[in-house]
Design a protein around this motif. Structure first.
Motif, mmCIF file in Angstrom:
data_model
loop_
_atom_site.group_PDB
_atom_site.id
_atom_site.type_symbol
_atom_site.label_atom_id
_atom_site.label_comp_id
_atom_site.label_asym_id
_atom_site.label_seq_id
_atom_site.Cartn_x
_atom_site.Cartn_y
_atom_site.Cartn_z
ATOM 1 N N VAL A 258 0.763 -1.504 -0.147
ATOM 2 C CA VAL A 258 -0.191 -0.026 -0.248
ATOM 3 C C VAL A 258 0.779 1.332 0.096
ATOM 4 N N ARG A 259 1.774 1.185 0.958
ATOM 5 C CA ARG A 259 2.743 2.459 1.129
ATOM 6 C C ARG A 259 3.516 2.978 -0.327
ATOM 7 N N ASN A 260 4.001 1.623 -0.747
ATOM 8 C CA ASN A 260 4.750 1.723 -2.155
ATOM 9 C C ASN A 260 4.074 2.247 -3.195
ATOM 10 N N GLY A 261 2.872 1.516 -3.385
ATOM 11 C CA GLY A 261 1.913 1.746 -4.290
ATOM 12 C C GLY A 261 1.570 3.217 -4.522
ATOM 13 N N ILE A 262 1.153 3.759 -3.302
ATOM 14 C CA ILE A 262 0.254 4.910 -3.271
ATOM 15 C C ILE A 262 1.412 6.212 -3.289
ATOM 16 N N GLU B 131 1.676 6.814 -9.698
ATOM 17 C CA GLU B 131 1.842 7.776 -11.053
ATOM 18 C C GLU B 131 2.505 7.136 -12.237
ATOM 19 N N ASN B 132 3.089 6.218 -12.112
ATOM 20 C CA ASN B 132 3.681 5.540 -13.358
ATOM 21 C C ASN B 132 2.594 4.534 -13.922
ATOM 22 N N GLY C 198 -1.348 3.816 -18.540
ATOM 23 C CA GLY C 198 -2.619 3.511 -18.625
ATOM 24 C C GLY C 198 -3.052 2.307 -17.558
ATOM 25 N N TRP C 199 -2.590 2.672 -16.122
ATOM 26 C CA TRP C 199 -2.892 1.520 -15.406
ATOM 27 C C TRP C 199 -2.100 -0.187 -15.764
ATOM 28 N N TRP D 262 -6.972 0.762 -6.600
ATOM 29 C CA TRP D 262 -5.808 1.587 -6.592
ATOM 30 C C TRP D 262 -6.446 2.991 -7.095
ATOM 31 N N GLN D 263 -7.402 2.554 -8.003
ATOM 32 C CA GLN D 263 -8.050 4.012 -8.537
ATOM 33 C C GLN D 263 -9.008 4.788 -7.582
ATOM 34 N N ARG D 264 -9.654 3.702 -6.913
ATOM 35 C CA ARG D 264 -10.323 4.395 -5.627
ATOM 36 C C ARG D 264 -9.616 4.984 -4.615
ATOM 37 N N LEU D 265 -8.341 4.313 -4.425
ATOM 38 C CA LEU D 265 -7.369 5.079 -3.245
ATOM 39 C C LEU D 265 -6.792 6.304 -3.963
#
Length: 157
Positions: A84-88, A93-94, A99-100, A114-117
């Motif tokens: 979670v921490r590294n992802g957000i 951003e990458n 395009g996810w 991820w989009q919701r967070l």
């Protein structure tokens, strides 16, 4: 609170949140837990899903915590999930630029969460802090117990 009626200085300047997820099996029954503090106010929340993964429950805890806020205050989120921490803080951003998709062009796992967070976190000034799980940290232990409660309810215990 840490010492009876004493309010720690951190929680008077911003909302302090602890999040955790739990899962029996991966996938399996899972739960998420959240403990929020602001000044003298505290709130506990938890929820569950019958068939999920630990990573999804970690994400749901952060999402539900931020979605529960009613004012645009600064926020400090503690998580024991490096995912979670590294992802957000690093990866999102990458992913958006691609395009996810990941660096190897595969779809991002749990893209819906991820989009919701990403959307809910963009409404606040959020600091994301990693904390070692099961190490005696009061907030992490409380969030863990709430996540376990959700997981146990999902498992019918």
């Amino acid at each position: 609170m840490r010492n009876g009626d004493e309010v720690d200085e951190e929680s008077t300047r911003r909302v302090v949140i602890y999040t955790d997820g739990a899962c029996s099996g991966n996938p399996g029954p899972g739960g998420w837990g959240v403990w929020l503090r602001y000044g003298e106010h505290e709130k506990e929340m938890y929820g569950s899903e019958k068939q999920t993964t630990n990573n999804r429950m970690e994400l749901m805890a952060a999402i539900r915590a931020l979605e529960s806020l009613k004012k645009p205050l600064p926020v400090l989120v503690h998580t024991d999930s490096s995912y979670v921490r590294n992802g957000i803080t690093s990866w999102v951003e990458n992913w958006k630029r691609r395009g996810w998709r990941t660096a190897d062009k595969k779809p991002v796992k749990n893209v819906d969460l991820w989009q919701r967070l990403d959307e809910v976190a963009s409404r606040y000034d959020v600091e994301w802090r990693w904390v070692r799980g099961h190490s005696g940290d009061e907030g992490n232990e409380r969030a863990d117990k709430l996540a376990q409660r959700g997981r146990d309810e999902a498992a019918g215990r």
